[in-house]
Motif scaffolding. Structure first.
Motif, PDB file in Angstrom:
ATOM      1  N   ALA A  17       0.754  -1.174  -0.105  1.00 46.94           N
ATOM      2  CA  ALA A  17       0.101   0.034   0.100  1.00 46.94           C
ATOM      3  C   ALA A  17       0.880   1.339  -0.122  1.00 46.94           C
ATOM      4  O   ALA A  17       0.772   2.192  -0.694  1.00 46.94           O
ATOM      5  N   ALA A  18       1.905   1.238   0.682  1.00 42.73           N
ATOM      6  CA  ALA A  18       2.754   2.381   0.761  1.00 42.73           C
ATOM      7  C   ALA A  18       3.642   2.558  -0.601  1.00 42.73           C
ATOM      8  O   ALA A  18       3.629   3.567  -0.854  1.00 42.73           O
ATOM      9  N   ALA A  19       3.922   1.649  -0.936  1.00 37.63           N
ATOM     10  CA  ALA A  19       4.581   1.684  -2.372  1.00 37.63           C
ATOM     11  C   ALA A  19       3.699   2.155  -3.467  1.00 37.63           C
ATOM     12  O   ALA A  19       3.931   2.940  -4.236  1.00 37.63           O
ATOM     13  N   LYS A  24       5.442   3.980  -6.489  1.00 40.91           N
ATOM     14  CA  LYS A  24       6.758   3.285  -6.791  1.00 40.91           C
ATOM     15  C   LYS A  24       6.514   1.988  -7.629  1.00 40.91           C
ATOM     16  O   LYS A  24       7.244   1.114  -7.849  1.00 40.91           O
ATOM     17  N   LEU A  25       5.140   1.673  -7.755  1.00 44.90           N
ATOM     18  CA  LEU A  25       4.795   0.349  -8.459  1.00 44.90           C
ATOM     19  C   LEU A  25       4.060   0.742  -9.777  1.00 44.90           C
ATOM     20  O   LEU A  25       3.040   1.834  -9.597  1.00 44.90           O
ATOM     21  N   LYS A  33       6.922 -11.124  -9.947  1.00 43.04           N
ATOM     22  CA  LYS A  33       7.659 -11.367  -8.849  1.00 43.04           C
ATOM     23  C   LYS A  33       8.660 -10.452  -8.244  1.00 43.04           C
ATOM     24  O   LYS A  33       8.842 -10.299  -7.125  1.00 43.04           O
ATOM     25  N   ASP A  34       9.599 -10.096  -9.221  1.00 45.13           N
ATOM     26  CA  ASP A  34      10.814  -9.245  -8.896  1.00 45.13           C
ATOM     27  C   ASP A  34      10.297  -7.872  -8.396  1.00 45.13           C
ATOM     28  O   ASP A  34      10.678  -7.317  -7.250  1.00 45.13           O
ATOM     29  N   GLU A  35       9.056  -7.304  -8.915  1.00 41.84           N
ATOM     30  CA  GLU A  35       8.615  -6.021  -8.163  1.00 41.84           C
ATOM     31  C   GLU A  35       8.085  -6.358  -7.037  1.00 41.84           C
ATOM     32  O   GLU A  35       8.173  -5.303  -6.108  1.00 41.84           O
ATOM     33  N   ILE A  36       7.415  -7.237  -6.622  1.00 45.04           N
ATOM     34  CA  ILE A  36       6.909  -7.583  -5.383  1.00 45.04           C
ATOM     35  C   ILE A  36       8.040  -7.809  -4.382  1.00 45.04           C
ATOM     36  O   ILE A  36       7.923  -7.192  -3.191  1.00 45.04           O
ATOM     37  N   ALA A 134       0.383 -11.831  -3.346  1.00 43.48           N
ATOM     38  CA  ALA A 134       0.537 -10.601  -3.650  1.00 43.48           C
ATOM     39  C   ALA A 134       0.042 -10.043  -5.117  1.00 43.48           C
ATOM     40  O   ALA A 134      -0.652  -9.052  -5.284  1.00 43.48           O
ATOM     41  N   LYS A 135       0.101 -11.049  -5.759  1.00 42.37           N
ATOM     42  CA  LYS A 135      -0.309 -10.870  -7.171  1.00 42.37           C
ATOM     43  C   LYS A 135      -1.901 -10.890  -7.418  1.00 42.37           C
ATOM     44  O   LYS A 135      -2.737 -10.040  -8.120  1.00 42.37           O
ATOM     45  N   GLN A 136      -2.493 -11.678  -6.260  1.00 39.49           N
ATOM     46  CA  GLN A 136      -3.980 -11.967  -6.181  1.00 39.49           C
ATOM     47  C   GLN A 136      -4.676 -10.600  -5.832  1.00 39.49           C
ATOM     48  O   GLN A 136      -5.568 -10.141  -6.063  1.00 39.49           O
TER      49      GLN A 136
END
Length: 168
Positions: A17-19, A24-25, A33-36, A134-136
């Motif tokens: 949420a902060a990102a 930043k996302l 996966k790498d972004e997470i 995280a993807k979900q």
């Protein structure tokens, strides 16, 4: 304004949420996966970090963004709300504070992944489950962040607590 995203551990959905809040996302697709795994503080906090208010940055409108892990305590956010109101009144602080609960966005895969990784230290099973979770939930977290920002702008209260029940 000050935004404080909170949940049980303060290291997964709150960090996401902060990102998102700080842009930043990417917002137009599911995260990789790498972004997470490269999100600040994602799956990096320990028991000693619980209850600490962690600064993530300042958004494009000059608002500070923080996170906190509250564990299972239902008293942390009400206590912080009361402390905030006391300090605002005593010191004539006019900064609005928004507490936003990210727990309703947490899918089962993230709950299990967080437990296996953070509690049992079984990262080879826990981390892949965290990535799946995280993807979900990334789109729900983005929606929660936008809702949080909108309520912060449109409400006149000095301290706002959002439980975000509708994001389940």
């Amino acid at each position: 304004m000050i935004f404080i995203y909170n949940d049980y551990g303060g290291t997964h959905t709150t960090s996401m949420a902060a990102a998102y809040h700080l842009k930043k996302l990417p917002t137009s697709r599911t995260l990789t996966k790498d972004e997470i795994l490269n999100i600040d503080y994602f799956n990096k906090l320990n028991h000693s970090d619980m209850g600490k208010i962690i600064f993530h940055g300042v958004d494009t409108e000059g608002n500070s963004v923080y996170t906190i892990g509250r564990k299972s305590s239902k008293l942390v956010v009400p206590a912080l709300k009361n402390l905030s109101l006391l300090l605002q009144e005593k010191y004539q602080i006019h900064e609005k504070i928004v507490f936003s609960n990210t727990s309703p966005t947490v899918p089962f895969a993230m709950t299990m992944g967080g437990f296996l990784s953070r509690e049992l230290k079984i990262d080879f099973i826990g981390v892949p489950l965290l990535v799946v979770g995280a993807k979900q939930c990334c789109h729900n977290i983005l929606e929660l962040v936008e809702h949080t920002k909108q309520i912060g702008k449109s409400t006149n209260s000095k301290v706002i607590v959002l439980e975000n029940k509708r994001f389940k």
